[in-house]
Design a protein around this motif. Sequence first.
Motif, PDB file in Angstrom:
ATOM      1  N   ARG A  79      23.875 -52.930  26.120  1.00  0.00           N
ATOM      2  CA  ARG A  79      22.558 -53.252  25.643  1.00  0.00           C
ATOM      3  C   ARG A  79      21.507 -53.880  26.682  1.00  0.00           C
ATOM      4  O   ARG A  79      22.081 -54.564  27.455  1.00  0.00           O
ATOM      5  N   ALA A 199      14.057 -69.803  28.305  1.00  0.00           N
ATOM      6  CA  ALA A 199      14.996 -69.220  27.120  1.00  0.00           C
ATOM      7  C   ALA A 199      14.313 -69.642  25.817  1.00  0.00           C
ATOM      8  O   ALA A 199      13.848 -70.760  25.876  1.00  0.00           O
ATOM      9  N   PRO A 200      14.155 -68.853  24.774  1.00  0.00           N
ATOM     10  CA  PRO A 200      13.629 -69.073  23.617  1.00  0.00           C
ATOM     11  C   PRO A 200      14.402 -70.315  23.042  1.00  0.00           C
ATOM     12  O   PRO A 200      15.552 -70.245  22.820  1.00  0.00           O
ATOM     13  N   LYS A 202      15.993 -72.634  20.811  1.00  0.00           N
ATOM     14  CA  LYS A 202      16.673 -72.621  19.220  1.00  0.00           C
ATOM     15  C   LYS A 202      15.843 -73.418  18.427  1.00  0.00           C
ATOM     16  O   LYS A 202      15.594 -74.709  18.873  1.00  0.00           O
ATOM     17  N   ARG A 205      17.308 -76.846  13.641  1.00  0.00           N
ATOM     18  CA  ARG A 205      17.669 -76.421  12.363  1.00  0.00           C
ATOM     19  C   ARG A 205      16.987 -77.454  11.255  1.00  0.00           C
ATOM     20  O   ARG A 205      17.325 -78.371  11.077  1.00  0.00           O
TER      21      ARG A 205
ATOM     22  N   GLU B 426      26.922 -64.969  26.323  1.00  0.00           N
ATOM     23  CA  GLU B 426      25.638 -64.401  25.792  1.00  0.00           C
ATOM     24  C   GLU B 426      25.452 -62.796  25.467  1.00  0.00           C
ATOM     25  O   GLU B 426      24.864 -62.226  25.022  1.00  0.00           O
ATOM     26  N   HIS B 601      30.496 -72.541  18.286  1.00  0.00           N
ATOM     27  CA  HIS B 601      29.995 -73.300  17.409  1.00  0.00           C
ATOM     28  C   HIS B 601      28.509 -73.073  17.203  1.00  0.00           C
ATOM     29  O   HIS B 601      27.995 -72.834  15.856  1.00  0.00           O
ATOM     30  N   ILE B 602      27.830 -72.936  18.317  1.00  0.00           N
ATOM     31  CA  ILE B 602      26.342 -72.807  18.115  1.00  0.00           C
ATOM     32  C   ILE B 602      25.878 -71.484  17.638  1.00  0.00           C
ATOM     33  O   ILE B 602      25.010 -71.458  16.737  1.00  0.00           O
ATOM     34  N   THR B 605      26.917 -70.834  13.731  1.00  0.00           N
ATOM     35  CA  THR B 605      26.781 -71.672  12.508  1.00  0.00           C
ATOM     36  C   THR B 605      25.351 -71.997  12.728  1.00  0.00           C
ATOM     37  O   THR B 605      24.614 -73.010  11.933  1.00  0.00           O
ATOM     38  N   SER B 606      24.569 -71.148  13.343  1.00  0.00           N
ATOM     39  CA  SER B 606      23.106 -71.125  13.337  1.00  0.00           C
ATOM     40  C   SER B 606      22.497 -71.130  12.289  1.00  0.00           C
ATOM     41  O   SER B 606      21.298 -71.466  12.001  1.00  0.00           O
ATOM     42  N   TYR B 616      32.475 -80.624   8.353  1.00  0.00           N
ATOM     43  CA  TYR B 616      32.857 -80.895   9.554  1.00  0.00           C
ATOM     44  C   TYR B 616      33.715 -82.257   9.476  1.00  0.00           C
ATOM     45  O   TYR B 616      33.526 -83.276   8.911  1.00  0.00           O
ATOM     46  N   SER B 643      22.173 -69.002  25.363  1.00  0.00           N
ATOM     47  CA  SER B 643      21.289 -68.784  24.088  1.00  0.00           C
ATOM     48  C   SER B 643      21.872 -68.066  23.264  1.00  0.00           C
ATOM     49  O   SER B 643      22.718 -67.164  23.459  1.00  0.00           O
ATOM     50  N   MET B 715      31.828 -70.659   6.426  1.00  0.00           N
ATOM     51  CA  MET B 715      31.074 -71.027   5.192  1.00  0.00           C
ATOM     52  C   MET B 715      29.876 -70.283   5.422  1.00  0.00           C
ATOM     53  O   MET B 715      29.258 -69.900   4.207  1.00  0.00           O
TER      54      MET B 715
END
Lengths: 214, 893
Positions: A79, A199-200, A202, A205, B426, B601-602, B605-606, B616, B643, B715
């Motif tokens: 990709r 970098a975008p 995040k 949340r 990544e 994890h990042i 679970t985002s 947790y 990222s 989950m």
Amino acid sequence: MSESYEYLFKFLVIGSAGAGKSSLLNNFIGNKFKEDRCHTIGVEFGSKIVNIGGKSTKLQIWDTAGQERFRSVTRSYYRGAAGALLVYDVTSRDSFNALVNWLRDARTLASPNIVILLVGNKKDLEESREVTFTEASQFAQDNELMFLETSAKTGENVEEAFLKCSKTILAKIETGELDPERIGSGIQYGTATSKRLTAPKKPPRTPSDCACHV
Amino acid sequence: MENRHAPPGVNSRSETAAQSAADLEVLREIEHVYFSPPAQFDAARYALEHAPTPPDCDAIHRMFTKLKRQQQVVSGKALHLISQQRDNCDREFAEIQNIREQLAQTLQTCREAREQLKTASNHLTISTFVILANVRKRQIIKSVLKSLELLRSLRSVEKDVADLLSKKEYFEAIDLILKSKKAAANNKEYTCIADLSTRLQDTLDMTEEKLDSVLASICHNFDEDVFKKLKKAYDLLGKTQAAMEQLHMHYSSAVNESAIEAVKPFLNEYTIELKFQEMCQSVPTNKAPMCLLNLCENLFRVMRSYYLLVNWHLKNEEIQPSSSVFDIEKNVSREYIKQKLKAGLIRIWHDVQAKVSIFLKSSGLEEFQFEKFIQMLGILRKLTQVAEIFCGDTSDLLQDFIKTQSVSYIKNYHRGRMEELKLFLENEGWEQCPVKATFNVLNLQEFKQFRKYLNPKSDIVKGPQSEATSSVPSQDDSVYISKYFTEKTSKTPFEIFRNANVTNDDIFGLEPESEGSDESDDEPDELRRDFVEDTDVQDFSNDIQSSPSKIKESVIVTNTTLSVLRNCGQYLQICRYLPQISLEVIMLMNQLFDYYFYAVHIFFTSDLDVASSTLYSTKLNLVLKRISNSINGGDDTKFECPSNPEHLDMISEANLHGLSERIVGVESVIFLAKQFELLQPYLESIVASHQQMILEHFRDNTLMVVEDLRMPVYMCSASKAVDARSALIAMSQVRWDVKNVAVEHSPYVDMIIRKIQVFALRLENVATRVTLNMRVVQSVWGMVSKFVVHLLVEGFSNATKCSNGGRGLMQLDYRQLFVKLEKISGLKPVPYQDYVDKYVKAYYLPRNELEIFVRDRTEYSNKHLLALVSCACENKRDRQALTAIIECRDAGS
Ligand SMILES: Nc1nc2c(ncn2[C@@H]2O[C@H](COP(=O)(O)OP(=O)(O)O)[C@@H](O)[C@H]2O)c(=O)[nH]1
Ligand SMILES: [Mg+2]
């Protein structure tokens, strides 16, 4: 590390197992040639900063395993590759015959604008050559590929291969044919350019509105 | 005497006297004139003039006859007379002859006599005087000759000295000069050598210079013979002590020079003005190891020479106990020199260290490739070993330097690995890599050397022998290096580095038997060669399809996992060469793990869209927090977060929102943790005992915690199995205030079950891509169950009015649900049932127990409890009291 560069190109090295992909990469990034290299598992990685037409460019090179069973693992690395070295072994007709498949994968999985250079490796083994230069040239021409014969053992044309491919990419950027800003182009601005893509971030949340509380 | 011929006509003596008388007459008649001497008288003319007048024949004839007669008589008379005298004549002649002979004899005798007389006189007198005279002459000439020779030799002293010097006869040369000087002084009177004594002084100076240069050459290559000669010469000059001082200066500059000479060939351009440091800076990085090698070799040669010098003095310059003043003075000087030499060892080592440090500081060590770096370390390590022999110094300076450089190198190296890891993560497709089910870290090539310490089959973990890796050279090392401290070799202990085939282990003298032991134990080798599963991916997915519920025990690793493990191998290699910074390296290695863990994890679970208080575990929260702090922490430990990958399909329901990727992600972390645990005993063996705690802490609080990651990650998929909103709407349509207990469960149950069935089907699909082991399946279904129970409690708590019958219906509903879930998931019992069970049954609790329930059950939200209270308490007072408790609870927490 005080490395700075203007562009970063993502590169792929693909082709049948044993064609010498890992050897090529290792030669390029300055490691010693080994006669009995282990098979690549999945993908390996190397990077090097080169100077192309006065622009320092970081090549991020993914060396993929050639064995069939790794296809699923290696696919995700295609990709957004800006360039690829499509490698066959001049002493192996099979590896040459397999090129069609590799080429198809590259064109479908990687960026459609991917710049591909056909590499006939192990040119030092002239005595056991099975694929002629002319024949491979013809194949390259038919499929609009650039073409070089190399030897990872002697180092002949190895650097040239990567550089030639990079030069073409750079030329395409300059003519606007390739747009580094486009996602998946396989090209990024480096640390040396002010236009560095951040970098975008995040998105933080947000606690879900979902009524469910687990 | 012989008879004379008688004149003609006179034939005989018998002619008579008559005749004689006649003849006398004739004689008388002869004119007198005829007796004149012929010169004055011409007879013929006279005869003619006196011829008879008239000449007639007769007259003439008569005349003639007369004349004839006369002539005959004269002739006869003459003959007669001659005959008469002949005998006398003969007699007389013989006498004469005799006399002549006698005369000749006499002459001879005389001559001989004179001759002998002459000889006698010679012998007896003149020669003696001549001898005396000659001797005198000779003596004079000899003395002249001697002077001349002296002069000549004095004049050729310069050449002779040069000859001697070239023959390395220093003592003799000095001797000659000194003697010549004396001679020149004694022969001042010769003008031809008047300026000689100044010239001799020049020669002496030059010779001393020459000696000095030979002395300087000693620094690079100590030659006992040469040195002995030099020393003798200096002794003669009385300059031994000064020479030793000078020699120390030479050593100092030899260190300088050889350092410069070592670096020079590696520069593109060299000018004399260049400082050593500047030179070092312009050595191209790729040539730096060679250059360092050169530098160390050159410096070693100087060190060796000095070492031999010191040794020579220890051996040959014993202090002789003596009472003579002269000897005491000599001994004092010897002792002084000895002290000086000993101090010089340390001083030279410091000079050497300084040079090497300058080089290292300017060589950009950090930028080196790993191999090169290790090689440099090897060289430095050897140098410290050399120093140990050289002056017994443990070379703290260099050791510290090596340590700090190593730490900064390894940090830099680590930074590179982390950046690479970020890239890997990544780009990771989170596809399962096809490895054998028996695969573990020891199968990797990078761990070849560690296999024997970490055979998982035998529990005994043998740490590497500590002395093999310690930085202090072992006995063998020192013996080995001492060999190079002898005179008769031009080799250096650094030569090993020139061999292109030399391995790092050779360099560090580690475990030479490594290869052999590996061969004897051929199984791991076999594994290594082929730990990749032989069957193609297709094959084993077929395998699973044929028995979908069969759960395989298998290894889930990603490409990135392998790359992390390989890096770990590299890190451990580094540890072997840098035992003093093992802990630092291990901590960095652990950071690779942390980063991978954190990224998984990042990434996965985002999209967790349920609040997570019970997903947790405390430890998981702590470790994630720790990692987040360390990654985002101080300047040199700050690493960019990877990222989130955009190439993964985490949305499609058909794939259960990327469940297969999530599983590969989480399970690969768990596998990685297991591998780290596997390494743990080895790691503990290479750090100091007081550092082991740190490793244990990491194991207990990080490695052991990774399984907890399953819950939040799975989950994410599980919570999307059932659409919560529509389920809740469906539940809200149920009447909970019914009088009677229903026979049928509510319709929402079927709706949820259908969803779960779909989930199960899709999970089968996932199983074609990933091998799901029991733990994974349990965990996934566990999360489905957890989600369902929460959903139910949420739905039940939405009922503000609830009768006994309604409560019964709730039980009927969830029981039905769990029976089905148990069947579908294969979990027995389905976990988390309690959560809904307790909640529903709390309805039946008496007032006081209900109070305890609402106070203590923090797993339920206030909303849940308030709804419970409002359903359960008919008494308004009680309701208000409990409500107060619940709201209080909130404030208190
Ligand atoms: N003689 C020769 N051998 C080569 C050359 N390149 C690679 N090889 C050998 O070919 C084998 C396979 O090389 P490798 O790099 O692992 O191929 P890959 O599977 O495409 O990565 C190794 O044993 C190499 O030593 C080359 O240019 N000349
Ligand atoms: Mg390969």
